[in-house]
Write a protein that holds these residues in place. Structure first.
Motif, PDB file in Angstrom:
ATOM      1  N   ARG A  99       0.893  -1.182  -0.005  1.00  0.00           N
ATOM      2  CA  ARG A  99       0.343   0.243   0.353  1.00  0.00           C
ATOM      3  C   ARG A  99       0.616   1.379  -0.121  1.00  0.00           C
ATOM      4  O   ARG A  99       0.420   2.788  -0.096  1.00  0.00           O
ATOM      5  CB  ARG A  99      -1.027  -0.114   1.408  1.00  0.00           C
ATOM      6  N   LEU A 147      -0.796  -8.011 -12.723  1.00  0.00           N
ATOM      7  CA  LEU A 147      -1.516  -7.884 -11.941  1.00  0.00           C
ATOM      8  C   LEU A 147      -0.597  -7.552 -10.418  1.00  0.00           C
ATOM      9  O   LEU A 147      -1.222  -6.218 -10.081  1.00  0.00           O
ATOM     10  CB  LEU A 147      -2.685  -9.364 -11.585  1.00  0.00           C
ATOM     11  N   THR A 171      -1.919  -3.862  -8.988  1.00  0.00           N
ATOM     12  CA  THR A 171      -2.356  -4.026  -7.803  1.00  0.00           C
ATOM     13  C   THR A 171      -1.333  -2.942  -6.684  1.00  0.00           C
ATOM     14  O   THR A 171      -1.632  -2.292  -5.853  1.00  0.00           O
ATOM     15  CB  THR A 171      -1.741  -5.018  -6.806  1.00  0.00           C
ATOM     16  N   HIS A 198      -2.071   0.988  -7.445  1.00  0.00           N
ATOM     17  CA  HIS A 198      -3.852   1.426  -7.245  1.00  0.00           C
ATOM     18  C   HIS A 198      -3.768   1.067  -5.917  1.00  0.00           C
ATOM     19  O   HIS A 198      -4.547   1.273  -5.051  1.00  0.00           O
ATOM     20  CB  HIS A 198      -5.071   0.325  -7.552  1.00  0.00           C
ATOM     21  N   SER A 244      -3.196  -1.524  -3.266  1.00  0.00           N
ATOM     22  CA  SER A 244      -3.289  -3.082  -2.862  1.00  0.00           C
ATOM     23  C   SER A 244      -5.025  -3.156  -1.987  1.00  0.00           C
ATOM     24  O   SER A 244      -5.155  -3.704  -1.453  1.00  0.00           O
ATOM     25  CB  SER A 244      -2.511  -3.237  -2.028  1.00  0.00           C
ATOM     26  N   TRP A 295      -8.774  -4.545  -1.636  1.00  0.00           N
ATOM     27  CA  TRP A 295      -8.725  -5.743  -1.151  1.00  0.00           C
ATOM     28  C   TRP A 295      -9.511  -6.955  -2.221  1.00  0.00           C
ATOM     29  O   TRP A 295      -9.348  -7.719  -3.080  1.00  0.00           O
ATOM     30  CB  TRP A 295      -9.491  -6.407  -0.318  1.00  0.00           C
ATOM     31  N   ILE A 352      -8.657  -5.946  -6.001  1.00  0.00           N
ATOM     32  CA  ILE A 352      -7.623  -6.244  -6.935  1.00  0.00           C
ATOM     33  C   ILE A 352      -5.658  -7.286  -6.239  1.00  0.00           C
ATOM     34  O   ILE A 352      -6.864  -8.312  -6.888  1.00  0.00           O
ATOM     35  CB  ILE A 352      -6.667  -5.044  -8.014  1.00  0.00           C
ATOM     36  N   ALA A 353      -5.741  -7.088  -5.603  1.00  0.00           N
ATOM     37  CA  ALA A 353      -4.923  -8.113  -4.140  1.00  0.00           C
ATOM     38  C   ALA A 353      -5.519  -9.267  -4.223  1.00  0.00           C
ATOM     39  O   ALA A 353      -4.487 -10.335  -4.442  1.00  0.00           O
ATOM     40  CB  ALA A 353      -5.223  -7.248  -2.664  1.00  0.00           C
ATOM     41  N   HIS A 406      -4.883 -10.934  -7.720  1.00  0.00           N
ATOM     42  CA  HIS A 406      -3.354 -11.136  -7.461  1.00  0.00           C
ATOM     43  C   HIS A 406      -3.242 -12.272  -6.580  1.00  0.00           C
ATOM     44  O   HIS A 406      -1.895 -13.762  -7.661  1.00  0.00           O
ATOM     45  CB  HIS A 406      -2.567  -9.852  -6.647  1.00  0.00           C
TER      46      HIS A 406
END
Length: 379
Positions: free
Chosen positions: A253, A334, A338, A341, A343, A345, A347-348, A351
């Motif tokens: 993050r 990905l 991630t 952006h 991180s 949740w 998208i994370a 990944h």
């Protein structure tokens, strides 16, 4: 008394049925329920993938410390009344995460994170129950193929160890001044999940073939690609562990620019913690930098394995490494998305599931190189 033959009767007109093909010594013994066990393992595989996903979401929503006790049996029941909910909330208010980060949280907000952790633990119980019932059933009915009892028992042992390690991880965040669980323990917990998933997938591949065919295919093993598949597997596992360290300290993050970090190749202040070795595990900038560099190197290794696979005469082997290279590329993109952006949740978790797909595809490519299927001369 023998009957007279006609002078016009041809010799050998009375044909006897030719004997059917006979199995060799490998197939002579008890075969066991290979298909049934394979289906059972596929169910376990799906449950473990769900465990990894739910565990990732539990971490991403900061829900992992909402249950402060480990009760393997009685903990299966959630709070059933207002008094019990209040008692659980009171236990949570006593730990550092609430006092330093979530002070003033309402009971409704607590319930939201509680259900994530409860669901994660409940799913773990389901996995253990499915394994125990399946193993006991196949064992009692004597349907386990020769040589497979120890392997199936090994999966159960790893699952039991995973439950204990899960509590060992959670307990690290219940005292002192920690706001989260220890990243080292999180990496151990996630790493063991991938080990369990890997064994299940490998056993599914093996049980998909008769034992005699496994032995026949092994004679055609493409040793160089088998070795490179092994290397890819180890390299990917290392990257998964580093990714767990990134998640454990929320390093994904920070430093949301790419390809640079904080405007430079190296992140600022990469060695600000004492002693120096702590920076490799706890410095958010350095840990994310290592994760990025390892990802690039893994991608290069994957390209190298793919180039070597182009020389294989086996179509299935080439396809296996095609899939690995494609997934490595998707996973790298990905990862970049991630980070850029911050991180979230949504998208994370994609990944993290991408890591599962990469892991299984590498296992599949390695298995195909080690046990290549027969094909015609035309390929």
């Amino acid at each position: 008394m023998a009957q007279k033959r006609s002078i016009f009767e041809e010799v050998g007109t009375q044909k006897t049925a030719a004997p059917g093909p006979q199995g060799g010594m490998i197939d002579a013994g008890r075969r066991g329920a290979r298909t049934g066990i394979r289906i059972w393992l596929l169910v376990l595989f799906a449950l473990v993938v769900a465990m990894i996903a739910v565990g990732g979401l539990t971490r991403l929503t900061d829900s992992g410390l909402s249950i402060t006790e480990w009760k393997p049996v009685t903990g299966a029941l959630p709070p059933m009344d207002a008094a019990t909910w209040e008692a659980e909330f009171e236990k949570y208010r006593a730990i550092p995460e609430y006092q330093l980060q979530n002070a003033g949280m309402s009971l409704a907000e607590f319930k939201a994170i509680y259900w994530w952790e409860w669901g994660h633990r409940q799913l773990g119980r389901v996995v253990g129950l499915v394994w125990a019932l399946g193993f006991a059933g196949f064992l009692v009915t004597r349907k386990i193929p020769p040589g497979w009892t120890g392997r199936l028992l090994w999966i159960g042992a790893l699952g039991g160890a995973q439950g204990a390690i899960g509590w060992w991880m959670v307990s690290s965040g219940l005292e002192g001044d920690r706001l989260d669980v220890a990243s080292y323990r999180l990496a151990t917990h996630l790493g063991l999940a991938f080990v369990i998933l890997g064994f299940i997938a490998w056993y599914v591949f093996q049980l998909g073939l008769p034992e005699r065919e496994v032995l026949q295919r092994r004679r055609g093993r493409e040793r160089k690609l088998w070795g490179m598949g092994t290397g890819l597997l180890h390299f990917t596992f290392l990257q998964i562990l580093i990714g767990a360290l990134v998640a454990g300290i929320d390093a994904g993050r920070n430093y949301v620019d790419w390809p640079l970090m904080g405007g430079g190749f190296f992140p600022p202040f990469p060695f600000e913690l004492d002693p120096v070795w702590r920076n490799f595990f706890e410095n958010d900038g350095l840990v994310q930098f290592i994760h990025r560099m390892t990802g690039y190197l893994l991608m290069l290794f994957g390209i190298g394995a793919w180039i070597v696979s182009r020389k294989s005469g086996n179509k299935a082997v080439r396809f296996g490494f095609n899939a690995v290279l494609a997934m490595l590329l998707i996973q790298m993109v990905l990862g970049i998305v991630t980070v850029m952006h911050g991180s979230p949740w949504q998208i994370a978790i994609v990944h993290q599931l991408g890591a599962v797909a990469t892991w299984v595809l590498i296992l599949r490519a390695r298995f195909t190189a080690g046990y290549p299927p027969a094909q015609s001369v035309r390929g």
